[in-house]
Design a protein around this motif. Structure first.
Motif, PDB file in Angstrom:
ATOM      1  N   GLU A  68       1.346  -1.093   0.075  1.00 14.80           N
ATOM      2  CA  GLU A  68       0.529   0.090  -0.047  1.00 14.80           C
ATOM      3  C   GLU A  68       0.681   0.844   0.319  1.00 14.80           C
ATOM      4  O   GLU A  68       0.085   2.540  -0.917  1.00 14.80           O
ATOM      5  CB  GLU A  68      -1.228   0.141   1.784  1.00 14.80           C
ATOM      6  N   ILE A  90       2.025   5.049  -9.045  1.00 14.10           N
ATOM      7  CA  ILE A  90       1.113   6.185  -8.971  1.00 14.10           C
ATOM      8  C   ILE A  90       0.050   5.444  -9.699  1.00 14.10           C
ATOM      9  O   ILE A  90      -0.754   5.258  -8.931  1.00 14.10           O
ATOM     10  CB  ILE A  90       1.528   7.292  -9.683  1.00 14.10           C
ATOM     11  N   ASN A  91       0.290   4.711 -10.630  1.00 14.34           N
ATOM     12  CA  ASN A  91      -0.753   4.320 -11.763  1.00 14.34           C
ATOM     13  C   ASN A  91      -1.081   2.880 -10.686  1.00 14.34           C
ATOM     14  O   ASN A  91      -2.579   2.223 -10.724  1.00 14.34           O
ATOM     15  CB  ASN A  91      -0.183   3.617 -13.319  1.00 14.34           C
ATOM     16  N   GLN A  92      -0.873   2.334 -10.478  1.00 20.39           N
ATOM     17  CA  GLN A  92      -1.125   0.798  -9.374  1.00 20.39           C
ATOM     18  C   GLN A  92      -1.661   1.650  -7.922  1.00 20.39           C
ATOM     19  O   GLN A  92      -2.251   0.700  -7.517  1.00 20.39           O
ATOM     20  CB  GLN A  92       0.481  -0.208  -8.982  1.00 20.39           C
ATOM     21  N   ARG A  93      -1.552   2.571  -7.348  1.00 21.75           N
ATOM     22  CA  ARG A  93      -2.032   3.459  -6.633  1.00 21.75           C
ATOM     23  C   ARG A  93      -1.319   2.929  -5.179  1.00 21.75           C
ATOM     24  O   ARG A  93      -2.099   2.968  -4.388  1.00 21.75           O
ATOM     25  CB  ARG A  93      -3.725   2.955  -6.329  1.00 21.75           C
ATOM     26  N   GLY A  95       0.840   4.288  -2.789  1.00 21.44           N
ATOM     27  CA  GLY A  95       1.214   5.111  -1.734  1.00 21.44           C
ATOM     28  C   GLY A  95       3.184   5.619  -2.370  1.00 21.44           C
ATOM     29  O   GLY A  95       4.213   4.423  -1.826  1.00 21.44           O
TER      30      GLY A  95
END
Length: 126
Positions: A68, A90-93, A95
């Motif tokens: 995460e 970022i594209n995979q969310r 952080g």
């Protein structure tokens, strides 16, 4: 400085100094990737100036569990990479928190100890 684990079954950063980090009592002098899910891998980048997007893309395949959060330790001082280098995360969310490597060590221990899905990408060299 010595650090102590709350959960001894995790990979824990026990101590650190100039140019080294001790994980579960074993000293490491090369940059590395450490995941709270148990992976400990070399990271083939010794200097901040050598970082490329591929170094951050490698983080996506380091663990069977999607993190995460990635804690990026930028070396002995705080330095930020260009946002484009982090695009894959970022594209995979996922952080990304950037801090100097010593602060990243402390933060990783806290988050991993809380059971968070965290991955530390630590530059140990200059």
């Amino acid at each position: 400085m010595k650090l102590h684990a709350d959960k001894p079954d995790l990979h824990t950063i026990n101590a650190y100094g100039d140019g080294w980090i001790a994980i579960n009592g074993q000293r490491h002098t090369q940059s590395l990737i450490l995941a709270s899910s148990g992976e400990l891998l070399p990271w083939a980048c010794e200097r901040f100036e050598d970082l490329e997007p591929a170094h951050f893309e490698q983080l996506l395949s380091c663990s069977p569990v999607k993190p995460e959060l990635v804690v990026f330790g930028s070396g002995p001082r705080l330095r930020f990479v260009r946002p484009g280098m982090l695009e894959c995360l970022i594209n995979q969310r996922i952080g990304v928190e950037t801090m100097d490597t010593l602060a990243a060590c402390r933060t990783y221990n806290i988050l991993a100890g809380e059971g968070r899905r965290v991955l530390a990408a630590l530059l140990i060299g200059t």
